[in-house]
Structures are given as C-alpha cells and as structure tokens.
Write an enzyme that holds these catalytic residues in place. Structure first.
Site, short mmCIF file in Angstrom:
data_model
loop_
_atom_site.label_atom_id
_atom_site.label_comp_id
_atom_site.label_asym_id
_atom_site.label_seq_id
_atom_site.Cartn_x
_atom_site.Cartn_y
_atom_site.Cartn_z
N ARG A 154 -8.97 -4.18 17.48
CA ARG A 154 -10.19 -4.99 17.49
C ARG A 154 -10.57 -5.52 16.11
O ARG A 154 -10.80 -6.71 15.94
CB ARG A 154 -11.36 -4.22 18.09
CG ARG A 154 -12.51 -5.16 18.26
CD ARG A 154 -13.64 -4.71 19.11
NE ARG A 154 -13.38 -3.57 19.91
CZ ARG A 154 -13.55 -2.31 19.52
NH1 ARG A 154 -13.98 -2.05 18.30
NH2 ARG A 154 -13.31 -1.33 20.34
N THR A 155 -10.62 -4.65 15.13
CA THR A 155 -10.97 -5.10 13.77
C THR A 155 -9.95 -6.11 13.26
O THR A 155 -10.30 -7.13 12.68
CB THR A 155 -11.05 -3.89 12.82
OG1 THR A 155 -12.04 -3.00 13.30
CG2 THR A 155 -11.39 -4.32 11.41
N LYS A 163 10.29 4.51 3.58
CA LYS A 163 11.43 4.70 2.68
C LYS A 163 10.98 5.29 1.34
O LYS A 163 11.75 5.35 0.40
CB LYS A 163 12.15 3.37 2.44
CG LYS A 163 12.72 2.72 3.70
CD LYS A 163 13.37 1.38 3.37
CE LYS A 163 13.75 0.62 4.64
NZ LYS A 163 13.90 -0.82 4.39
N ARG A 219 -6.35 -1.52 6.14
CA ARG A 219 -6.96 -0.29 6.63
C ARG A 219 -6.01 0.86 6.34
O ARG A 219 -4.82 0.75 6.60
CB ARG A 219 -7.23 -0.36 8.12
CG ARG A 219 -7.64 1.00 8.69
CD ARG A 219 -8.23 0.93 10.05
NE ARG A 219 -9.52 0.28 10.04
CZ ARG A 219 -10.36 0.30 11.05
NH1 ARG A 219 -10.04 0.92 12.18
NH2 ARG A 219 -11.53 -0.32 10.97
N HIS A 236 -16.33 0.87 5.01
CA HIS A 236 -15.91 -0.21 5.91
C HIS A 236 -16.92 -1.33 5.71
O HIS A 236 -17.72 -1.64 6.58
CB HIS A 236 -15.94 0.32 7.35
CG HIS A 236 -15.27 -0.58 8.36
ND1 HIS A 236 -14.68 -1.77 8.03
CD2 HIS A 236 -15.11 -0.43 9.71
CE1 HIS A 236 -14.19 -2.32 9.13
NE2 HIS A 236 -14.43 -1.54 10.14
#
Lengths: 312, 312, 312
Positions: free
Chosen positions: C49-50, C79, C100, C128
C-alpha cells in the site's frame, strides 16, 4: 464512468464485436488514449504472462503501470487486512485494477467497493473473461465466423476457468456444437451443462480424441492443472490427451488448435511444426491477447460510449 | 531490425567505440529516442542493481519498463513451461527483452525464437556482455587508451562471467597484458587461455597481489562467488586477495581499481578513501553503466544504422 | 538541489502548511512537474500500500517508477553488500529513492551517501514522516485547525512509528492535548514523553477508552503490531481497545477516527458504517496520502523554492 469486467456472461454479442473492431484498429495504429491513467496489477497468484500482457497493453496506450506480482506475501493481507480494505485504498491510487486471486468470487467482491473498474484476470476456478475475449477474437480472426462453430474442449475441464468462461460466451451464439474431451475424473461440471442446455448449445462428452479431431473447426487444448487437483487425479489424467506428430494429420487444414498456455506435455510437436504449421494458432492467440486487452482497458477506463457504441 | 546482444565476442571494435561516443553524448543530453517502446526484464536470478540500471536507462530514453524480478518463482516455468515458449510469447508484448538466467546458454537459446532483441544480462557462469561494455567504457574514460593496457584480474576467476566476457573483448585490442591473480582452486579456465593465445594477448598467472599492483593500469577486482562454488572452495579462497589501507599505496596514481560490484571483503577501505581517492573508480564505473546501457538499448531496438554507423 | 525527508522533526510548520496548499491544488489539477524523473522504491520490508501510494503519486506527476518490493531477498544484500553501497549505486540511476527498512536509522545512513533525495517510508520502529504529513493533512482538512487539538492515540504505542512521528510534529503546534490509550505492556516510550514535555504538549495516559472517546477531536487508532512484539505481549494486548457499534456513539459528530491502516480487529464496524459515517475518516486519510506524497515528491526532487516558498 468505467465498467468492471468480472465474468464472461456480462459481455453482449455487440460489445464483443466492438472489442474485435477496436483491437483490429489498435493493431494497425497505436494511440495514446490512456495517457495519464494508472493500471494497478494485483496478483495474489503469480502469472507473469497474463500480467505482462495487461501491462504491455496499458503501456502501449500511453498509460502507466504499477502493482505487485506477489500480493499474497507482500501486501497487508499478511497483516490480516481484508481484501475489501486493500481494494478500497488501492482504488484511490489507480484508474483500473487488474486482479488475480486464488479464490473464486473475489473479483466480484472487489467490484462492490472499488471506485475504479475491476478487471478479473482469473479468480480461482471461477472465470477469466479477458482470456475468453481473446479466445473468441482469435476464432473470429482465424475461422471468420463465430456462429455454427464446431469446437472441441480438451483436457482438465473441471478446474479450467478458461473453459467455463468460454462456454458462457459461446452460449450467446447460434449453432454452436461443443465436444468435451476429458479424463473421467476431470469432466465438465453440471452447472455449465445446464447453462448450455438452457442456451440451446449442442454438446456431448467423448473420450476418444482421434475421433473428434477431424470434425472440429477449433480444438481448444488445456493443461492438466496439477496445482488445483489431487496427485491421484493428476496421475490418472496426465498424458491422456495429447496432440503430437502422430495425430496432427487428423486435424483439417482450415481448423485451428488453440491453447490458453502455458502448454506442457499435452502438445508434443517439434519447434518447426509449432512455428510453421498454420493450424497451430496459440502463439497468434497470445499476441491477440495484447490487442484484445488494449480494447478492454479502453472500454473499462474511458467508458463504452466514446470508443464502442458509436463504432459498432 | 534490431540486434541481439548475447556475448562479447560479437562486438566489433568499431561498434564498441560507437557505444562510447553515444554514451558520452547521452550523458550530456537526454533524448527520448525510445518513446513508446517497452523493455521487459526477465530475471530468473534476481539482481536489483543490474535490473535497475537497465530500467533506468530505458526510462531515461522515454521508454516503458515491465518485468519480473523473480521469474523462477512467479512465471509459468513453475507450471512446466519451457523458456522457449515464455520468450516467444513475451516477445509479442515487448520491444526488447533483458534476461538473466542461472544456466549458461539460455540467452542464445532465447534469441533463436524471439521476434525482438534479446540482451543477455548474465547467463550463469557464461557471459555478461553489457558489463564488459561498461567496463571497457570506464577504462576508456579513466585511462584514455584501450590498446597497450596492463590489467590485473583478481579473485574468483573460475566462476566470474564478467572476467570471461572482458577477456573476450580485450582480445580485439593490441598490446594487452593480463595478469590473472586467483587462489589455486579458482583459476581462469583453459578455454579463455586458448582464446587469448590465439589473439596474441600476453597473460600470466600470479599469486602475489603485492607484486602485481604497482605495474598495472587497471586492477579489476572480483568477489568470491560463494553462491556458485562449494563451501570448501569458498573457505580456501575467502580473504586471500584484498585491497586495503595497507597495500593501496602500491597502486600508481594514474591506475584505477575497477569492480563489477557488489564488493564484500575483497575491498576493505574506509569510506573516506572510497569517496575521494581518484584510483577507486568502481562507483563511476557503475554510473557509466547507465549511459553504456542507454547506448546499447538504442542500438538493440532502433538498429545500428541511425545512431551508430553514421556517427562512428 | 533536492531535500531528504528522514524524520518529522525536520518539517517546519511553514513547510507543512505549504505541503497542504500544494496537495489541495494537485487534487484539482494534475500537473506533469516530474516528467523525465525516476523514483526508485527500495522496500526491504514489503508494504504494497505505501509503495503504491508513492508510485501513483510519481506517475500522476508524469515521472517514472522502478524498484523492488523485496529488496531483502532480491538485492545484493543477499551477497553481503552494504546498504551504503547499494544506495550509492542506485542513486546514480534515480532522481529520488523511497526506502523502507526493518532497522531504525537506515534512512539517515542512506542520506549521508546518496547523491539524490532519500525519503524515509518507515525505518523499523523509527519514523514514517510522510505518514505523519498525511495524518496532519487529514486533520487539517477534517477538523480545520491544528492548534488546540485534543487527540487520543490508541493501541500499540510502543512499536508504532507513526505514533512517534506524529508526536514529534504535533510538538510544533499550540495547545495540543494528547491522551495515550494503550495496554500497560505497550506504552508510549520515555523519549517521546520527554520531547512532549519540552515542547509544552499536555499529555496523559489512560486505560479506559470509553472515557476518552467523548472528549477528543481525533481518535487515532493503531494496530497491535504482532510482527514486532513477543507473542506474550500480543496476547495481552489483542482486542483490548476496539471501536465498534457499541461505543462509536460516544464519539462526537464533529470528531474523526483516523488509522494508518491496515486495520484489523481494533475497528469492528459494519461495512455500511465505515462507508457512510462521516466520523470514519481513514479511507479519506489514505486518499489524502496520494496528494500529500505528490507534494512531498515535488519538494524533494525539484527543491523547495519553485513550488513552496513563493506560494506560502
């Protein structure tokens, strides 16, 4: 303003033909009719090919694309959110939502709360209406008529949502004769038979593919969907109905083999045959999907008036 | 119409130099030469960086991008479809396909059936030709000459496809001297040595990095590719050849350290050194990749005539 | 050139109000102010959603989008590459990076080395800030004032980064009264209390939701974040504070229920109530996110001068 596409029953003969006309036109001239619009693809069951077909259609019309190829794992469903809430929110970011789900009926549910058109790209063993439109579009281009069609549907007819959607749409045409060819454990379901009877479609069930091949205009092959049935059912059905170098001569030169793809062992032909035999139509069928979906996206987003009713 | 890019041998000296010219130009002026075109990235082995480099190049030229970052899991391969069929269908939706595969030779296979250009973005331990073009472009920008180059290739030379591709392309230039520096268990393979001999490239194998550093124009470092070798081989090789604060002074001021990235322990420098020491060129190398790939995409999609042969 | 957005403390009252004005304008008239620009979304913790909210904002402003929804698994992190290197390289391909991460502080770290603006879309239990801007924008649109606000924050106040970010920003306004309603094991943390005291925000802690509902302008509900706490803490907290048909009448008609979504059992209302009760504002809040993020992206990429300071 905009239309959902949930199941093939909702498509009238007129709308179907208007899709074909528009698709033919878009094949010749690309137009940016969806510039500034956003398609969100929400795939709870991954399908790279179907997703890319839609995304290419949107891009070719000048629109943008976003989405998730693994909604099950990556979306808030994993935090317990309902599909309903996901749709309500994502609709606010999009101009159309193309969704595939594991369970039947989810696209319909989504359409009840979405502020933008929902296109069902497959809901479990439910339906897959854009596949049906492209199937019909391919028949129309290859055979030149939809009425009085003799069609064989072969393979896993119990789990095949493309089969279900195709039957529903064929019910709108005249003089259709369907031969269902399936292993006994994966027969076409009763509700479809009832629907066909009600719509005067002649059908029968057969287990001998070789007898069926010479008499049909269209042989619609399907894969045994291992992921939707029990291992026992799979083992019984696997390899039962195959088109290969040994029986392809039974198919008439003006007949066509279709397949929603991916195909596995049910088509066993050399690369050369697949490429050059005009009866093998499933790669053209996949390509037709692009133009059919361009027409469908325009109709869903811009509404039926401008592009459709005036034209047809 | 359009060209595949499968392996670095296919790139002539002239084409390479025309890529450099075009990349230099695109660095200064962005142009929308691929407007309306679609790139599909098909990554069977995820690589966010390489994928984003291609996607950014396509976007910056005005084109659109679609694809899957996990084709292995999300595509019909999981339903048993052949790569050949996937490519045949997806080519119908795209103007170019950029693919990375776990197995060698898949890009070549794809190019046999695709109706649009295939760009090999790494096929197992096979090749990675666009990496080589950007490596050469970086050498050209940093050292100003490609002939008479003294280059050390350091690390896992057995699994390194960038190493293979680079050797193939260096074979087209004059007076090249290569020093291979690797642990005994991860040496450069015989077929490459034979190729170099045939093309009059002087090479030798060394195990003492400190002796090599002072004499080279380019030190091309690579990561020990843990995911492609046995744990035993990894343990033997790990940490053997490192550039750090203790040996960087051995590298000449006009020499450059390159790395295809990601780097792990084989480069152990403080952030300050990495940012300000002109010899550390691998972040510029990564940025060059964007412009090199813009030039490559134009050539692959629009063909060599318009942008290349007239220019060079 | 361009600005990072890392935490809500950095946003001045003036900048916040300029975001609101710009968002209001963009709601009415779409403009292609970011044409030719590329947003990369780098999600180490998936959030469809974000991510789609940002990507839609970018698309609607004419820009392009690329990225990965599962950076943890698909990028070179697997890696052994450092986040720092990933950012340095990807910045070279992008005009803005939205990220995020699972761990706190990563966005700040990234901003130290990135050549393009970094937008923090959630860093563990850190912050946020774009969520906070859209929360404030929603309050501004729904309640018409930000000073003298009476707000309840309800639920998991210990792990809630939206709660933290919101408190920091509310500290810039006058006459704010906060009531924290949480289970004893998931209380607001001490550093936030200290911050609020220093900024003259009146706050208290309550365990009786029913006493709080009638006196607040805003009831800000949050989900118990099962994935961030122990099972024991979850079991203790689950179902403690719920808004349902039995207590919604306690909320004033001019008050509003917000939620950063996804909501689970902490909101238990019928679909009809959610759709038609004006007090239920969280779907409008999600939609506001689109316009707020459009304003934020413009500011981050094009800089504050052109669109912001002249206007406000």
């Amino acid at each position: 303003m905009g239309s959902h596409l949930i199941e093939s029953q909702q498509i009238s003969k007129e709308l179907l033909l208007s899709f074909f006309k528009r698709a033919d036109k878009l094949r010749e001239n690309q137009e940016e009719t969806l510039k500034g619009k956003i398609l969100t693809s929400l795939f709870y069951e991954p399908s790279t090919r179907t997703r890319l077909s839609f995304e290419s259609a949107m891009n070719r019309l000048g629109g943008s694309v976003m989405g998730t190829e693994n909604a099950n794992e990556f979306s808030s469903v994993s935090k317990g959110e309902s599909l309903i809430d996901t749709i309500r929110i994502i609709a606010g970011y999009s101009d159309v939502i193309v969704m595939r789900t594991k369970e039947e009926g989810q696209a319909r549910k989504a359409s009840k709360v979405s502020s933008v058109p929902i296109i069902n790209a497959g809901d479990g063993k439910g339906q897959h209406p854009t596949q049906t439109i492209l199937d019909m579009y391919t028949i129309y281009r290859e055979i030149k008529h939809l009425d009085n069609l003799k069609i064989a549907m072969v393979g896993d007819l119990a789990s095949g949502r493309t089969i279900r959607s195709l039957c529903y749409l064929l019910g709108k045409f005249e003089g259709i004769q369907i031969t269902f060819v399936s292993p006994p454990n994966l027969r076409i379901e009763e509700d479809i038979k009832e629907y066909l009877e009600k719509h005067n479609v002649i059908f029968r069930e057969e287990e001998n593919l070789e007898e069926v091949l010479p008499i049909c205009d269209i042989i619609y092959m399907t894969r045994i969907q291992q992921e939707r049935i029990s291992l026992e059912d799979y083992e019984k059905a696997k390899g039962r109905f195959i088109i290969d170098e040994f029986n392809i001569h039974l198919i008439r030169q003006d007949a066509r083999v279709l397949h929603p793809l991916p195909h596995v062992e049910e088509i066993d032909l050399s690369l050369e045959t697949e490429n050059s035999d005009p009866r093998i139509a499933y790669f053209r069928q996949a390509e037709n999907g692009l133009y059919a979906r361009m027409a469908i996206l325009e109709w869903a987003i811009n509404g039926s008036k401008k592009n459709y009713e005036n034209q047809s």
